[in-house]
Structure formats: C-alpha cells, structure tokens
Design a protein around this motif. Structure first.
Motif, PDB file in Angstrom:
ATOM      1  N   GLY A 149       0.820  -1.205   0.000  1.00  0.00           N
ATOM      2  CA  GLY A 149       0.000   0.000   0.000  1.00  0.00           C
ATOM      3  C   GLY A 149       0.849   1.248   0.000  1.00  0.00           C
ATOM      4  N   GLY A 150       0.554   2.126   0.952  1.00  0.00           N
ATOM      5  CA  GLY A 150       1.288   3.370   1.075  1.00  0.00           C
ATOM      6  C   GLY A 150       0.414   4.577   0.823  1.00  0.00           C
ATOM      7  N   SER A 151      -0.384   4.524  -0.236  1.00  0.00           N
ATOM      8  CA  SER A 151      -1.215   5.705  -0.540  1.00  0.00           C
ATOM      9  C   SER A 151      -2.565   5.304  -1.126  1.00  0.00           C
ATOM     10  N   PRO A 152      -3.418   4.642  -0.334  1.00  0.00           N
ATOM     11  CA  PRO A 152      -4.759   4.310  -0.817  1.00  0.00           C
ATOM     12  C   PRO A 152      -5.552   5.575  -1.118  1.00  0.00           C
ATOM     13  N   LYS A 153      -6.440   5.500  -2.097  1.00  0.00           N
ATOM     14  CA  LYS A 153      -7.218   6.656  -2.531  1.00  0.00           C
ATOM     15  C   LYS A 153      -8.680   6.494  -2.100  1.00  0.00           C
ATOM     16  N   GLY A 154      -9.262   7.600  -1.646  1.00  0.00           N
ATOM     17  CA  GLY A 154     -10.688   7.613  -1.338  1.00  0.00           C
ATOM     18  C   GLY A 154     -11.503   7.716  -2.615  1.00  0.00           C
ATOM     19  N   GLY A 155     -12.720   8.231  -2.491  1.00  0.00           N
ATOM     20  CA  GLY A 155     -13.601   8.325  -3.654  1.00  0.00           C
ATOM     21  C   GLY A 155     -14.795   7.416  -3.474  1.00  0.00           C
ATOM     22  N   ALA A 170     -13.956  -2.090   8.508  1.00  0.00           N
ATOM     23  CA  ALA A 170     -12.544  -1.841   8.174  1.00  0.00           C
ATOM     24  C   ALA A 170     -12.406  -0.566   7.350  1.00  0.00           C
ATOM     25  N   LEU A 171     -13.273  -0.396   6.344  1.00  0.00           N
ATOM     26  CA  LEU A 171     -13.215   0.786   5.478  1.00  0.00           C
ATOM     27  C   LEU A 171     -13.616   2.051   6.234  1.00  0.00           C
ATOM     28  N   LEU A 172     -14.539   1.908   7.189  1.00  0.00           N
ATOM     29  CA  LEU A 172     -14.955   3.068   7.982  1.00  0.00           C
ATOM     30  C   LEU A 172     -13.824   3.567   8.887  1.00  0.00           C
ATOM     31  N   PHE A 173     -12.958   2.660   9.349  1.00  0.00           N
ATOM     32  CA  PHE A 173     -11.787   3.079  10.142  1.00  0.00           C
ATOM     33  C   PHE A 173     -10.746   3.784   9.259  1.00  0.00           C
ATOM     34  N   LEU A 174     -10.580   3.316   8.030  1.00  0.00           N
ATOM     35  CA  LEU A 174      -9.514   3.819   7.149  1.00  0.00           C
ATOM     36  C   LEU A 174      -9.867   5.139   6.467  1.00  0.00           C
ATOM     37  N   THR A 175     -11.052   5.213   5.876  1.00  0.00           N
ATOM     38  CA  THR A 175     -11.337   6.313   4.946  1.00  0.00           C
ATOM     39  C   THR A 175     -11.261   7.720   5.556  1.00  0.00           C
ATOM     40  N   PRO A 176     -11.568   7.940   6.847  1.00  0.00           N
ATOM     41  CA  PRO A 176     -11.436   9.313   7.364  1.00  0.00           C
ATOM     42  C   PRO A 176     -10.009   9.855   7.268  1.00  0.00           C
ATOM     43  N   LEU A 177      -9.010   8.958   7.215  1.00  0.00           N
ATOM     44  CA  LEU A 177      -7.609   9.373   7.199  1.00  0.00           C
ATOM     45  C   LEU A 177      -7.116   9.742   5.801  1.00  0.00           C
ATOM     46  N   GLU A 180      -8.815  12.272   0.209  1.00  0.00           N
ATOM     47  CA  GLU A 180     -10.062  12.538  -0.511  1.00  0.00           C
ATOM     48  C   GLU A 180     -11.276  12.234   0.368  1.00  0.00           C
ATOM     49  N   ASP A 181     -12.387  12.894   0.063  1.00  0.00           N
ATOM     50  CA  ASP A 181     -13.661  12.460   0.633  1.00  0.00           C
ATOM     51  C   ASP A 181     -14.020  11.111   0.017  1.00  0.00           C
ATOM     52  N   SER A 182     -14.771  10.310   0.759  1.00  0.00           N
ATOM     53  CA  SER A 182     -15.166   8.991   0.247  1.00  0.00           C
ATOM     54  C   SER A 182     -16.664   8.799   0.362  1.00  0.00           C
ATOM     55  N   ASP A 213     -26.463   6.662   5.831  1.00  0.00           N
ATOM     56  CA  ASP A 213     -27.887   6.506   5.535  1.00  0.00           C
ATOM     57  C   ASP A 213     -28.517   5.635   6.625  1.00  0.00           C
ATOM     58  N   GLU A 214     -29.806   5.795   6.811  1.00  0.00           N
ATOM     59  CA  GLU A 214     -30.478   5.099   7.905  1.00  0.00           C
ATOM     60  C   GLU A 214     -30.363   3.585   7.801  1.00  0.00           C
ATOM     61  N   ASP A 215     -30.348   3.063   6.563  1.00  0.00           N
ATOM     62  CA  ASP A 215     -30.268   1.607   6.390  1.00  0.00           C
ATOM     63  C   ASP A 215     -28.834   1.086   6.342  1.00  0.00           C
ATOM     64  N   TYR A 216     -27.852   1.977   6.566  1.00  0.00           N
ATOM     65  CA  TYR A 216     -26.428   1.603   6.582  1.00  0.00           C
ATOM     66  C   TYR A 216     -25.944   1.047   5.242  1.00  0.00           C
ATOM     67  N   MET A 217     -26.578   1.435   4.149  1.00  0.00           N
ATOM     68  CA  MET A 217     -26.150   0.939   2.837  1.00  0.00           C
ATOM     69  C   MET A 217     -25.303   1.970   2.080  1.00  0.00           C
ATOM     70  N   ARG A 218     -25.193   3.183   2.628  1.00  0.00           N
ATOM     71  CA  ARG A 218     -24.364   4.213   1.989  1.00  0.00           C
ATOM     72  C   ARG A 218     -23.814   5.147   3.074  1.00  0.00           C
ATOM     73  N   PHE A 219     -22.523   5.470   2.945  1.00  0.00           N
ATOM     74  CA  PHE A 219     -21.847   6.310   3.933  1.00  0.00           C
ATOM     75  C   PHE A 219     -21.042   7.383   3.208  1.00  0.00           C
ATOM     76  N   ARG A 220     -21.106   8.614   3.704  1.00  0.00           N
ATOM     77  CA  ARG A 220     -20.276   9.693   3.176  1.00  0.00           C
ATOM     78  C   ARG A 220     -19.251  10.059   4.255  1.00  0.00           C
ATOM     79  N   VAL A 221     -17.985   9.970   3.879  1.00  0.00           N
ATOM     80  CA  VAL A 221     -16.894  10.126   4.849  1.00  0.00           C
ATOM     81  C   VAL A 221     -15.985  11.279   4.408  1.00  0.00           C
ATOM     82  N   PRO A 222     -16.016  12.426   5.097  1.00  0.00           N
ATOM     83  CA  PRO A 222     -15.075  13.493   4.772  1.00  0.00           C
ATOM     84  C   PRO A 222     -13.626  13.023   4.981  1.00  0.00           C
ATOM     85  N   GLY A 223     -12.744  13.429   4.077  1.00  0.00           N
ATOM     86  CA  GLY A 223     -11.331  13.058   4.200  1.00  0.00           C
ATOM     87  C   GLY A 223     -10.567  13.999   5.109  1.00  0.00           C
TER      88      GLY A 223
END
Length: 435
Positions: A149-155, A170-177, A180-182, A213-223
């Motif tokens: 790895g080294g430089s994973p990209k959001g989006g 796992a992705l919810l722990f990583l993406t805030p860091l 990019e926004d994800s 989202d209320e049903d946990y099927m979509r998440f917006r994560v600021p970078g």
C-alpha cells in the motif's frame, strides 16, 4: 486441553460480566490511529484483544498497561513500516488491520491457524482495497495475504456486506484518514448491522464524522480527518454473558450478572429478550441481570442476524425447551471460526439433541427431559461452540467431554472459572488423558 462437563442441577452466585471484546478491539484501534495519548478503562483480556494489542504495537503504538487500564500513544495516519503481522485467529482484527495496513508499503499477514481463520474468505475487502489503488497478493482470498500500500485513494468505494459487516467496518476506520472524501456503497445485503452501529459509535467517540444513511447501505466520509486522543470505558460483554445466562436458564439457578448495560448497542443484548420469550424468570435493572431458573423453557422463533454471537447459546437453551424453536436469517454463522451451523449441529446430535439445519436456519426440537450425553465432542477450535456445548453438558444425563476447550480463551479465557464459581462441575483434563 479438554474439558469434562458433568451434569449440574443447580447454579448459584454473582458475577461481573467480562468486558466487551468488540468494544475493546475497536477502542484499541482508534487509540492507535489518534495522535496523542488515549486511556481505555476495563479492557477485555482475550486472545482477540491481545492480538490487536500486539499488532498496534508492531505498527508503532506505545502501549502501557496496568490492572485497570491501557494507555496508548498512537501513530495517527503514519503506522510504522512492518514486514509481518500476526493476528492469531482473530478475524475482525485481521480485517480491520488489512485496511490500516494499506497505509504501509509492504506487509504480510501470516497464517498461523490454517484450520480456522486460514479457511475464512476475505475477498470482499480485498476487492474494495484494490479498487482504492492497493496491491494485494492472496491465496483465493485467504491467508497469507500480502499488502503493498502506502497511498490508498478515497472516492467512490463499493463493498459487499452479505458475508460479514467487518469489511465495511474496516473501510470506515480507514477512509477518514485519506486525503479525498469517500462514499462507501454497500452491495447486496448487510449482515450484522448492529455491529456496524458499534463501529460508528466508537468512531464518533473518537471525534470522527461519518454521514450514514439510515439503512447503513451508503456512507459519506469526509477526508483529512484526525482521530482524537480520548478516554474510553469498556462496557460488559453480552456475547460471552449470553452463555452464562443460557446456562442459568437450563438449570435450577439463582444467578446475578453485573455490568450488562440495558441500552447497549451490542445486538447480543437480545439474549435477555429471547430468554424472556422462553419464559425464563429474569429481571434486568440498573445494568444487572438476575435469573432464578427452574429449567423449564418454551420454544421460540427468532431472527438471529442482529445477535449473531449469542445465537449458539440460545440454541443450546432451546435444546431443552418444550416445542420446536427456529432461529432464522443466520447464514453468516457459516463463515466464522468454523461453520457454526453444520459443525455445531453435528456435535449437538452426538450429545442427543434433535436439530435440523437449512442454509440460513437452525431448527431445534426441544427435549425438556434432557439429552443423553456420555460422549466426546469436537468444538472445532471455536470459542462460541465450546461455550454453547458446555451449556448442553450441564443438562445432559451423563458427562460430555469437549475437545480442545482451551480455545475458549479467544474471547472468554475465564469462562470455566466463572462457571465453577457458580457451582458448575467442569474439569480440565489433558488431551488424551483418561481416554
């Protein structure tokens, strides 16, 4: 080590619930991802939480511990480059750290449990990380897994949720860091949504903003977020306590378990509701559960998806209920340390239980008169199976011997000590001894 469980008519006493394994592993991780020093009070001590301690230390966190707390100085978004990580047999720890290891240049997760974690699939998370620009070598989605790895990209990131919610966590722990926004889109169905709620609760406590989202099927994560160094207190563990409560339900009992938070986000708190449905005499007030069992239970029908880690204990109680019980929507039990449907029911049958399986259901024809026992059974190296089979042994007519019962340490190292303190007749014996 094996355990011999001798029929025990009566359990009595008080216990402090073990600390939650799920919350402990999550608090350890967010403390490691913070810049600064965090304190975790009443952490769980189990093979899973020890695996997380070991790995975050390898990744550069400073971990100091006494009898009451762990103090962690984190590495933030800059884990130390490390060649190998050993998660033992801890699936959640592996999956969370696969995401975090994508911040490292070259890490291999080794395979120490080829017959358990080594058989479990991780393809869904692997595909998500590859889509983020991470290079991964693996063996059909299984350990050993090498991450460059080294430089994973959001989006826009997609992840399947129909095998395990741990890939999403796992992705919810990583993406805030990430820079990019994800946006994380969950494909198919999402299993164990309640556990995702625990992840989000811990992330919020650590100062991370996620729009779900209320049903946990979509998440917006600021970078470009930073984890805050905080103080945490770990609540009592419902999955482990479920086995204690079910043991009390199938015997003549008068037991009290402390530190079980009534409004907990642990899905397994439903064990209290299910035992009530089975007409077990119990009360739950001020975070204390009291059971005065009489060994008489009624059959239930229950959707087990929200309480995955308590289902086996519920099934063990249903073995002695009057009528036919059905636990449905539990297919993800097949993808745990063992196949917790086929493997577990095979062992229950050996002990004399009348059970059937479907792809995503367990059906139990209760035997209020008890089961025969008098057999040696194989727990398939699975801590939840060991605990659940012990419950059946307490109400068998003859003792049962559970092979390799020391694997209970994965989540509840003092399970048998707690049962003994309540009066259960359980005895450790060396494998092969007395055979």
């Amino acid at each position: 080590m094996d355990v011999i469980v001798t029929p025990t008519p009566k359990l009595q006493g008080e216990l402090q619930a073990l600390s939650s394994k799920n919350y402990t592993t999550r608090y350890l991780l967010v403390a490691a991802l913070a810049e600064g020093t965090s304190t975790i009070y009443y952490p769980a001590h189990s093979e899973d939480s020890d695996a997380m301690r070991r790995c975050i230390r390898d990744l550069g966190a400073i971990v100091e511990e006494d009898d009451e707390k762990i103090v962690i100085t984190g590495f933030g978004r800059n884990p130390k480059p490390v060649k190998e990580l050993d998660v033992g047999n801890a699936g959640a720890v592996l999956r969370f750290l696969m995401a975090i290891a994508s911040l490292c240049p070259d890490v291999t997760f080794i395979n120490r449990y080829p017959e358990s974690l080594g058989k479990r699939p991780h393809d869904d998370l692997i595909q998500s990380l590859i889509s983020m620009g991470v290079s991964i070598e693996h063996r059909e989605g299984k350990l050993p897994i090498n991450i460059k790895g080294g430089s994973p990209k959001g989006g826009h990131i997609q992840v399947s949720g129909n095998i395990s919610s741990q890939f999403l966590s796992a992705l919810l722990f990583l993406t805030p860091l990430l820079a990019e926004d994800s946006e994380i889109e969950v494909l198919h169905d999402l299993k164990s949504k309640v556990v995702v709620g625990q992840t989000l609760e811990v992330l919020e406590q650590a100062g991370i903003v996620i729009h779900a989202d209320e049903d946990y099927m979509r998440f917006r994560v600021p970078g470009n977020q930073r984890y805050a160094a905080k103080t945490y207190s770990v609540q009592g563990d419902y999955p482990g306590s479920a086995a204690i409560l079910a043991a009390a339900a199938v015997t003549e009992s008068d037991i009290t378990v402390h530190r079980l938070v009534e409004n907990s986000k642990q899905g397994e708190r439903a064990v209290v509701d299910v035992l009530r449905m089975m007409e077990v005499p119990l009360s739950h007030n001020n975070d204390i559960v009291t059971i005065k069992g009489n060994g008489k239970l009624k059959a239930v029908e229950y959707d087990g998806d929200n309480a995955t880690d308590a289902v086996l204990a519920m099934v063990a109680a249903a073995v002695f209920a009057e009528g036919t019980s059905r636990f449905y929507n539990v297919e993800n039990l097949r993808y745990k340390e063992c196949d917790r449907i086929t493997d577990y029911l095979n062992e229950l049958r050996k002990a004399g239980a009348s059970v059937e399986e479907r792809q995503s259901e367990i059906i139990v024809h209760g035997r209020p008169e008890g089961v025969e026992g008098g057999v040696e059974i194989n727990a398939h190296f699975d801590h939840r199976v060991i605990m659940a089979l012990t419950i059946v042994g307490l109400r068998s007519k003859k003792p049962i011997r559970i092979r390799d019962a020391h694997h209970v340490a994965k989540s509840y190292p003092i399970y048998f000590d707690h049962l003994k303190a309540l009066g259960a007749q359980v005895e450790w014996v060396e494998a092969g001894q007395g055979e």
